[in-house]
Design an enzyme around this catalytic site. Structure first.
Site, PDB file in Angstrom:
ATOM      1  N   LYS A  38     -48.438 -30.453  24.918  1.00  0.00           N
ATOM      2  CA  LYS A  38     -48.851 -29.977  23.583  1.00  0.00           C
ATOM      3  C   LYS A  38     -50.303 -29.568  23.675  1.00  0.00           C
ATOM      4  O   LYS A  38     -51.058 -30.078  24.524  1.00  0.00           O
ATOM      5  CB  LYS A  38     -48.699 -31.097  22.544  1.00  0.00           C
ATOM      6  CG  LYS A  38     -48.545 -30.580  21.136  1.00  0.00           C
ATOM      7  CD  LYS A  38     -47.137 -30.101  20.885  1.00  0.00           C
ATOM      8  CE  LYS A  38     -46.953 -29.548  19.503  1.00  0.00           C
ATOM      9  NZ  LYS A  38     -45.542 -29.213  19.253  1.00  0.00           N
TER      10      LYS A  38
HETATM   11  P1  NAD Z   1     -45.970 -23.261  10.019  1.00  0.00           P
HETATM   12  O1  NAD Z   1     -47.442 -23.325  10.161  1.00  0.00           O
HETATM   13  O2  NAD Z   1     -45.290 -21.951  10.194  1.00  0.00           O
HETATM   14  O3  NAD Z   1     -45.538 -23.846   8.578  1.00  0.00           O
HETATM   15  C1  NAD Z   1     -45.925 -25.100   8.105  1.00  0.00           C
HETATM   16  C2  NAD Z   1     -45.529 -25.196   6.647  1.00  0.00           C
HETATM   17  O4  NAD Z   1     -45.821 -26.519   6.190  1.00  0.00           O
HETATM   18  C3  NAD Z   1     -46.316 -24.256   5.734  1.00  0.00           C
HETATM   19  O5  NAD Z   1     -45.501 -23.824   4.669  1.00  0.00           O
HETATM   20  C4  NAD Z   1     -47.442 -25.160   5.204  1.00  0.00           C
HETATM   21  O6  NAD Z   1     -47.976 -24.714   3.951  1.00  0.00           O
HETATM   22  C5  NAD Z   1     -46.700 -26.472   5.051  1.00  0.00           C
HETATM   23  N1  NAD Z   1     -47.572 -27.639   5.074  1.00  0.00           N
HETATM   24  C6  NAD Z   1     -48.628 -27.888   5.886  1.00  0.00           C
HETATM   25  N2  NAD Z   1     -49.169 -29.073   5.588  1.00  0.00           N
HETATM   26  C7  NAD Z   1     -48.429 -29.597   4.579  1.00  0.00           C
HETATM   27  C8  NAD Z   1     -48.477 -30.800   3.841  1.00  0.00           C
HETATM   28  N3  NAD Z   1     -49.425 -31.714   4.084  1.00  0.00           N
HETATM   29  N4  NAD Z   1     -47.546 -31.003   2.884  1.00  0.00           N
HETATM   30  C9  NAD Z   1     -46.590 -30.079   2.650  1.00  0.00           C
HETATM   31  N5  NAD Z   1     -46.493 -28.916   3.298  1.00  0.00           N
HETATM   32  C10 NAD Z   1     -47.414 -28.686   4.244  1.00  0.00           C
HETATM   33  O7  NAD Z   1     -45.389 -24.354  11.046  1.00  0.00           O
HETATM   34  P2  NAD Z   1     -43.926 -24.428  11.655  1.00  0.00           P
HETATM   35  O8  NAD Z   1     -43.941 -23.713  12.960  1.00  0.00           O
HETATM   36  O9  NAD Z   1     -42.922 -24.067  10.611  1.00  0.00           O
HETATM   37  O10 NAD Z   1     -43.828 -25.986  11.997  1.00  0.00           O
HETATM   38  C11 NAD Z   1     -43.443 -26.941  11.023  1.00  0.00           C
HETATM   39  C12 NAD Z   1     -43.075 -28.244  11.729  1.00  0.00           C
HETATM   40  O11 NAD Z   1     -41.999 -27.993  12.631  1.00  0.00           O
HETATM   41  C13 NAD Z   1     -44.186 -28.845  12.580  1.00  0.00           C
HETATM   42  O12 NAD Z   1     -44.086 -30.253  12.533  1.00  0.00           O
HETATM   43  C14 NAD Z   1     -43.888 -28.351  13.979  1.00  0.00           C
HETATM   44  O13 NAD Z   1     -44.430 -29.193  14.978  1.00  0.00           O
HETATM   45  C15 NAD Z   1     -42.367 -28.421  13.940  1.00  0.00           C
HETATM   46  N6  NAD Z   1     -41.715 -27.577  14.929  1.00  0.00           N
HETATM   47  C16 NAD Z   1     -41.906 -26.233  14.950  1.00  0.00           C
HETATM   48  C17 NAD Z   1     -41.246 -25.453  15.898  1.00  0.00           C
HETATM   49  C18 NAD Z   1     -41.369 -23.952  15.916  1.00  0.00           C
HETATM   50  O14 NAD Z   1     -40.614 -23.305  16.656  1.00  0.00           O
HETATM   51  N7  NAD Z   1     -42.238 -23.334  15.127  1.00  0.00           N
HETATM   52  C19 NAD Z   1     -40.409 -26.056  16.841  1.00  0.00           C
HETATM   53  C20 NAD Z   1     -40.210 -27.445  16.782  1.00  0.00           C
HETATM   54  C21 NAD Z   1     -40.871 -28.189  15.814  1.00  0.00           C
END
Ligand code: NAD
Length: 416
Positions: free
Chosen positions: A106
């Site tokens: 990471k």
């Molecule tokens: P992103 O940045 O595209 O979206 C994050 C979303 O969460 C946004 O809508 C943001 O406004 C919201 N957010 C942030 N802080 C917040 C809070 N305190 N309370 C409520 N909402 C909040 O990120 P993403 O890529 O969608 O990732 C989201 C989660 O999924 C993370 O935990 C990430 O590690 C996990 N994840 C993502 C992927 C991927 O392919 N993008 C893969 C596996 C896991």
């Protein structure tokens, strides 16, 4: 800061607990408790006003026994070394659960991307990349998007790496745009994997997802795409949220319309045809399926007993604390843990890496069929362990993953 420390303590606690249950060799247990490699870099960049600012960046490789390291890069003010270490360890387990030949890594930069201009963001990304170049590469460690990073950021990383070696290296990152070697299906892969996991759980638990009410926290890459996919399948999403708050309509929301508003105003809370709620209210809404798809430590001992969903699919990494996990287990809530539920992202990242190494690209249909296959197999394997050993899905997934990594470590032996 506090929550990041907690997450590292949480993942260690889970490892220790599972190590005891599977009688893990103490030497291998000790190896797995520490990241293999930790790099902290200072990232100086020139801001648009001519001043220089220095940011702190990290790249942690938890384990390389099963293959090169793989894991996202996160841009967020709260990024700390402990958070990155914890997320790297979770990546090791996730890759092992779905059986893709990677170890966990990471990375992140402690910064607030909302306060950076596009040119500052590009300079930050390029300088960070050049600082971590010694440890990344298609055979070493392959970054991907995470919170606040996207295909554009991946392009800058790929370009910086390629400029340094003198030729194009698509295999150095995944989650790239299609025209520089991205994979069809990658953008929606994590969300698709979450949806497959929910549908698999529905079959096992005997409920109808098309008669269920869904609540999704987070409207970014994962949350928004999941809302689109579920809506297209005919499921009812009654609430969504982002960092600014949530919206609720018991009759159901059209995520495409919500997305139009969010694009214009920067938040879902400006959507008219719904009631405004807080993120805390959203988590405890009366619903059937709850999907935390935002950040870690959202379901805690303070709100777990008020959760009404009977199924939780952890799209985010580490959204549930271990104390909350026990409360949910006692209540009989079926939790699909992060290392299984959101593994669709790393699975299609694996496909993208393979395609990049071979310069031979697959159809979206092929990607999606292979993704479904892997997610179904992984769900079945974890579910079988959960039933056989009478443990939660989280513990079963960890048992499967830790055993696979331990077996690989045993057979490779200890160098020298
Ligand atoms: P992103 O940045 O595209 O979206 C994050 C979303 O969460 C946004 O809508 C943001 O406004 C919201 N957010 C942030 N802080 C917040 C809070 N305190 N309370 C409520 N909402 C909040 O990120 P993403 O890529 O969608 O990732 C989201 C989660 O999924 C993370 O935990 C990430 O590690 C996990 N994840 C993502 C992927 C991927 O392919 N993008 C893969 C596996 C896991």
């Amino acid at each position: 800061m506090q929550s990041a420390n907690n997450l590292w303590q949480e993942v260690l606690r889970y490892l220790d607990e599972v190590a005891e249950s599977i009688h893990l060799n103490p030497g291998i247990h000790a190896i797995l408790r520490e990241p293999k490699r930790t790099l902290i870099v200072s990232v100086p960049i020139r801001m648009d006003d001519g001043t220089i600012r220095v940011f702190k960046g990290f790249r942690v490789q938890h384990n390389l026994t099963r293959g090169p390291a793989k894991g996202g890069i996160r841009y967020h003010p709260d990024v700390t070394l402990d958070e990155v270490k914890a997320l790297a360890m979770l990546m090791t387990w996730k890759c092992a659960v779905v059986g893709v030949p990677f170890g966990g890594a990471k990375g992140g930069i402690a910064c607030d991307p909302e306060k950076l201009s596009p040119t500052e963001l590009e300079r930050l990304t390029r300088r960070y990349t050049s600082e971590i170049i010694p440890i990344i590469g298609p055979e070493k460690d392959i970054p991907a998007p995470d919170i606040n990073t996207n295909p554009q950021v991946m392009s800058w990383i790929m370009d910086t790496f390629s400029m340094n070696v003198g030729y194009s290296v698509p295999g150095v990152v995944t989650g790239k745009p299609l025209n520089i070697g991205g994979s069809l299906g990658r953008l929606q892969a994590t969300a698709k994997g979450v949806m497959f996991s929910i549908f698999n759980a529905a079959k096992k638990l005997g409920f109808d997802p098309f008669e269920s009410r869904f609540v999704i926290q987070g409207f970014g890459n994962v949350g928004k795409n999941l809302a689109f996919l579920l809506f297209r399948e005919g499921c009812r999403i009654i609430a969504v949220s982002d960092i600014k708050g949530g919206i609720y309509n018991p009759r159901g929301l059209d995520p495409f319309k919500v997305s139009e508003v969010e694009k214009k105003t920067g938040s879902v809370v400006d959507f008219r045809d719904a009631d405004r709620i807080t993120n805390q209210e959203l988590l405890t809404l009366d619903c059937d399926v709850l999907v935390p798809a935002a950040v870690e430590n959202q379901i805690t001992k303070d709100n777990a007993s008020s959760i009404k969903a009977s199924l939780i699919a952890e799209a985010a990494n580490g959204p549930t604390t271990s104390e909350a996990d026990k409360i949910l287990e006692d209540k009989g809530v079926f939790v699909i843990p992060d290392i299984l539920a959101n593994a669709g992202g790393v699975t299609v990242s694996y496909f993208e890496w393979v395609q990049g190494l071979q310069f031979y690209f697959w159809s979206e249909r092929e990607v999606n069929l292979k993704l479904r296959d892997i997610m179904e197999k992984a769900f079945e394997n974890v579910y079988r362990i959960a039933i056989k050993r009478k443990v939660s899905m989280r513990k079963a997934a960890l048992m499967l993953a830790i055993e696979r990594v331990a077996d690989a470590t045993k057979v490779r032996g200890l160098y020298p």
